[in-house]
Design an enzyme around this catalytic site. Structure first.
Site, PDB file in Angstrom:
ATOM      1  N   SER A 106      58.571  38.104 -18.112  1.00  0.00           N
ATOM      2  CA  SER A 106      57.399  38.108 -18.965  1.00  0.00           C
ATOM      3  C   SER A 106      57.805  38.001 -20.436  1.00  0.00           C
ATOM      4  O   SER A 106      58.584  37.128 -20.809  1.00  0.00           O
ATOM      5  CB  SER A 106      56.561  39.370 -18.681  1.00  0.00           C
ATOM      6  N   GLU A 200      57.219  30.126 -14.878  1.00  0.00           N
ATOM      7  CA  GLU A 200      56.116  30.857 -14.244  1.00  0.00           C
ATOM      8  C   GLU A 200      55.209  31.404 -15.334  1.00  0.00           C
ATOM      9  O   GLU A 200      55.596  31.491 -16.496  1.00  0.00           O
ATOM     10  CB  GLU A 200      56.661  32.014 -13.380  1.00  0.00           C
ATOM     11  N   HIS A 270      55.225  36.960 -12.186  1.00  0.00           N
ATOM     12  CA  HIS A 270      54.362  38.135 -12.336  1.00  0.00           C
ATOM     13  C   HIS A 270      53.708  38.504 -11.003  1.00  0.00           C
ATOM     14  O   HIS A 270      52.495  38.666 -10.925  1.00  0.00           O
ATOM     15  CB  HIS A 270      53.256  37.843 -13.349  1.00  0.00           C
TER      16      HIS A 270
END
Length: 304
Positions: A106, A200, A270
């Site tokens: 992230s 992602e 995630h």
């Protein structure tokens, strides 16, 4: 057993219960969990003041002990504020001398990219304390792949992917798409050619994902890779206005714009279920008849 050293360079950990559950779970498995005082820290939306969060990163250069796993508490936002003041030379020297196994994803992608750009330092895109180890039910796939990545000098990950038949090799790099796009034109963006780029994101509509991918394409970053591997993009549900435009449609459009293979479907990102990937390792990618495989070498692992 291993020693975990917690860092919180990004957002305040709003789910304190989950973070404590993660600590309890790791300790119950026989691991030591140090630096727990970072968990409740808060300054506005951040996990502490700028100085505190910066110290989390810079203090790693002098962190002692063997088999140290550095684990981010959570993502959010905040790492971008630290980039210009991180002591990159000291951290890189430490990693060359005795590598810490640094893991997160992230927002943490920004620091991981900086380490790769500045010193070819391998870090792991993988679970974090609150969201993964602190989940009500720790995903067995995630846990197994975490330890497999940190213990296997040669790591092979297999999945049911989608895309053209291909075989490619190069440096594995990437992480969170939004964070990577935010680094374009900065000193912390890795200048990797002939690599395998893994991407992602979460809570981004397919058109937003497409826009970010096109920015990477227009900046020349996608075309100079050997292959693109796409992870999870949850929270990207189309609506009535899209009239059939969805992630699959967007993937096909991306493939039409590139001459390199784009392979999707990897459990990475995630999600409760995620593989752990050594970013900066050497990778061999193959895809044939719906079967995808990544074989990775050259990353640090836990000593026996």
């Amino acid at each position: 057993m291993s020693s975990f050293h917690l860092i919180a360079p990004s957002g305040y950990c709003i789910n304190q219960t989950a973070a404590q559950r993660g600590v309890t779970r790791l300790e119950a498995s026989g691991h030591q969990v140090a630096n727990q005082q970072v968990i409740p820290r808060r300054s506005q939306r951040f996990a502490g003041t700028e100085a505190e969060r910066l110290a989390d990163i810079n203090d790693l250069a002098t962190l002692g002990g063997e088999n140290q796993i550095v684990l981010a508490v959570r993502g959010g936002y905040g790492a971008s504020r630290l980039l210009e003041n991180i002591d990159w030379p000291s951290l890189i020297a430490r990693q060359q001398r005795s590598p810490l196994l640094i893991c997160g994803h992230s927002d943490f992608t920004a620091i991981q990219c900086g380490l790769l750009a500045k010193g070819n330092v391998v870090t792991f895109s993988g679970p974090m304390l609150a969201g993964n180890f602190g989940a009500e039910n720790l995903d067995g796939f995630t846990e197994e792949h975490f330890w497999r990545a940190l213990r296997s000098p040669t790591l092979t990950i297999e999945w049911d992917g989608d895309g053209p038949q291909c075989a490619a090799e190069g440096t594995l790099w990437g992480g969170n798409l939004a964070m990577i796009v935010s680094l374009i034109g900065t000193p912390w963006m890795p200048e990797i050619r002939d690599g395998i780029l893994v991407l992602e994101d979460i809570n981004e509509h397919p058109f937003r994902v497409e826009r970010m991918l096109l920015q990477l394409l227009h900046a020349g970053i996608l075309p100079r890779q050997r292959a693109i591997v796409l992870g999870s993009f949850t929270g990207a549900s189309p609506n009535d206005y899209d009239d059939g435009y969805d992630l699959a449609t967007m993937y096909n459009y991306l493939r039409s714009r590139l001459s390199i293979p784009v392979i999707s479907g990897l459990d990475f990102g995630h999600e409760p279920r995620t593989v752990t990937l050594p970013l900066g390792a050497q990778a061999q990618l193959s895809h044939n008849m719906g079967h995808s495989a990544l074989t990775l070498t050259g990353h640090p692992v836990l000593a026996e």
